[in-house]
Design a protein around this motif. Structure first.
Motif, PDB file in Angstrom:
ATOM      1  N   SER A  84       7.273 -37.884  12.047  1.00 30.10           N
ATOM      2  CA  SER A  84       6.789 -38.402  13.328  1.00 30.10           C
ATOM      3  C   SER A  84       6.942 -39.919  13.410  1.00 30.10           C
ATOM      4  CB  SER A  84       5.326 -38.001  13.546  1.00 30.10           C
ATOM      5  OG  SER A  84       4.496 -38.522  12.520  1.00 30.10           O
ATOM      6  N   ILE A  87      10.614 -40.577  14.125  1.00 32.45           N
ATOM      7  CA  ILE A  87      10.915 -40.255  15.525  1.00 32.45           C
ATOM      8  C   ILE A  87      10.365 -41.326  16.455  1.00 32.45           C
ATOM      9  CG2 ILE A  87      10.452 -38.623  17.395  1.00 32.45           C
ATOM     10  CD1 ILE A  87      10.475 -36.404  15.321  1.00 32.45           C
ATOM     11  N   ALA A  88       9.151 -41.778  16.170  1.00 31.09           N
ATOM     12  CA  ALA A  88       8.529 -42.807  17.009  1.00 31.09           C
ATOM     13  C   ALA A  88       9.320 -44.107  16.956  1.00 31.09           C
ATOM     14  CB  ALA A  88       7.085 -43.043  16.558  1.00 31.09           C
ATOM     15  N   ARG A 102      10.745 -38.254  24.772  1.00 38.29           N
ATOM     16  CA  ARG A 102       9.315 -38.234  24.478  1.00 38.29           C
ATOM     17  C   ARG A 102       8.683 -36.941  24.971  1.00 38.29           C
ATOM     18  NH1 ARG A 102       7.363 -44.390  26.175  1.00 38.29           N
ATOM     19  NH2 ARG A 102       8.498 -45.503  24.523  1.00 38.29           N
ATOM     20  N   TYR A 105       9.770 -34.033  22.637  1.00 35.60           N
ATOM     21  CA  TYR A 105       9.095 -34.021  21.349  1.00 35.60           C
ATOM     22  C   TYR A 105       7.613 -33.661  21.481  1.00 35.60           C
ATOM     23  CZ  TYR A 105      13.068 -35.987  18.845  1.00 35.60           C
ATOM     24  OH  TYR A 105      14.299 -36.172  18.270  1.00 35.60           O
ATOM     25  N   THR A 168       3.529 -38.231  16.755  1.00 36.40           N
ATOM     26  CA  THR A 168       4.568 -39.095  17.314  1.00 36.40           C
ATOM     27  C   THR A 168       4.031 -39.908  18.490  1.00 36.40           C
ATOM     28  OG1 THR A 168       6.315 -37.548  16.655  1.00 36.40           O
ATOM     29  CG2 THR A 168       6.855 -39.131  18.389  1.00 36.40           C
TER      30      THR A 168
END
Length: 289
Positions: A84, A87-88, A102, A105, A168
């Motif tokens: 996470s 991904i962030a 966003r 996810y 995330t």
């Protein structure tokens, strides 16, 4: 106290009463029944003191459920936070259609745990074996949930897939609080990407990291719905979590008092782990700031 403030206090009374009636009172009842031999029905039972707690430490099924739960929780917590965060960091960069990604996810967090579990149960049982057979992979050709040694990996993969969504979003919130001026100054000083992350980004989002670690660990320790939908504790007892054991033993196996004692210990364990996590991670926040 003004009249207006007193009205606000009176407005909270219904919520407090409902919380006590449906949460606190049953919890206190569970603590009381843990000192008895009540089987969950009828009105006759005897007070037996600490016998239930003594027998718990000699029960192989209890030790097996704690081993699986801790193994699952630690691996899930680490994978959720690593993935996470990556991904962030990617979504926080200036990429096209980042708002779309966003939403994509975050979608797994909206879905019910049971729905996700039943969908992946079907995939593991029917879809993935076909793919594995076509690819010539013996590992994928079999149902991973039917293996006593590998079933926990399947449960972990599904938990991580759904868990990274919420974490995330929290990491994204933390990244957006970092002033861009700091990065501009670091670029002028010639800092590398790794130095930027370790010296600027990670210390600035340390409070969010603490929250995510604690929540991921707590949610993993309390896993129940996913176990029911994917394996129902099987094969055998290979994926039986603590909460699943408490439910099946207490409500289906006539061990209400015995599993009430288990739930008391379970609560203490989760509380201690959460406190230790918070103390340790907050100390790290102080050292990094």
């Amino acid at each position: 106290m003004t009249r207006r403030n007193s009205v606000f206090y009176w407005m909270t009374i219904p919520a407090v009463l409902l919380f006590f009636l449906f949460h606190t009172f049953p919890a206190l009842q569970g603590v009381y029944y843990s000192f008895t031999n009540w089987n969950g029905y009828g009105h006759s039972y005897d007070f037996i003191g600490l016998k239930n707690y003594f027998y718990l430490f000699q029960d192989g099924n209890v030790w097996n459920s704690y081993w699986f739960t801790f193994k699952f929780s630690i691996v899930t917590m680490i994978l959720i936070n690593v993935i996470s965060l990556l991904i962030a960091l990617g979504l926080n960069a200036r990429i096209k259609s980042r708002n779309f990604f966003r939403a994509v996810y975050f979608l797994p967090n909206i879905l019910s745990v049971l729905i996700v579990g039943y969908i992946f149960n079907y995939l593991f049982s029917n879809v993935f074996p076909i793919w594995g057979a076509n690819l010539g992979s013996e590992t994928l050709a079999g149902n991973i949930l039917g293996s006593g040694k590998l079933a926990w990996i399947g449960v972990t993969l599904v938990a991580v897939w759904q868990g990274i969504a919420f974490n995330t979003i929290l990491y994204l919130s933390g990244l957006q609080t970092i002033p861009t001026d700091i990065y501009e100054a670091s670029n002028l000083d010639g800092a590398s990407r790794w130095q930027e992350f370790w010296r600027i980004t990670f210390p600035m989002i340390a409070p969010f990291f603490t929250i995510n670690m604690v929540l991921a660990m707590k949610n993993s320790l309390m896993v129940f719905d996913l176990i029911v939908a994917l394996t129902n504790g099987g094969p055998g007892r290979a994926t039986q979590s603590i909460s699943h054991l408490i439910y099946t033993g207490g409500f289906q196996g006539g061990e209400f008092a015995y599993q009430s004692a288990n739930s008391v210990i379970y609560f203490i364990v989760i509380a201690l782990i959460s406190i230790v996590q918070i103390r340790f991670l907050q100390r790290r926040e102080t050292e990094m700031s």
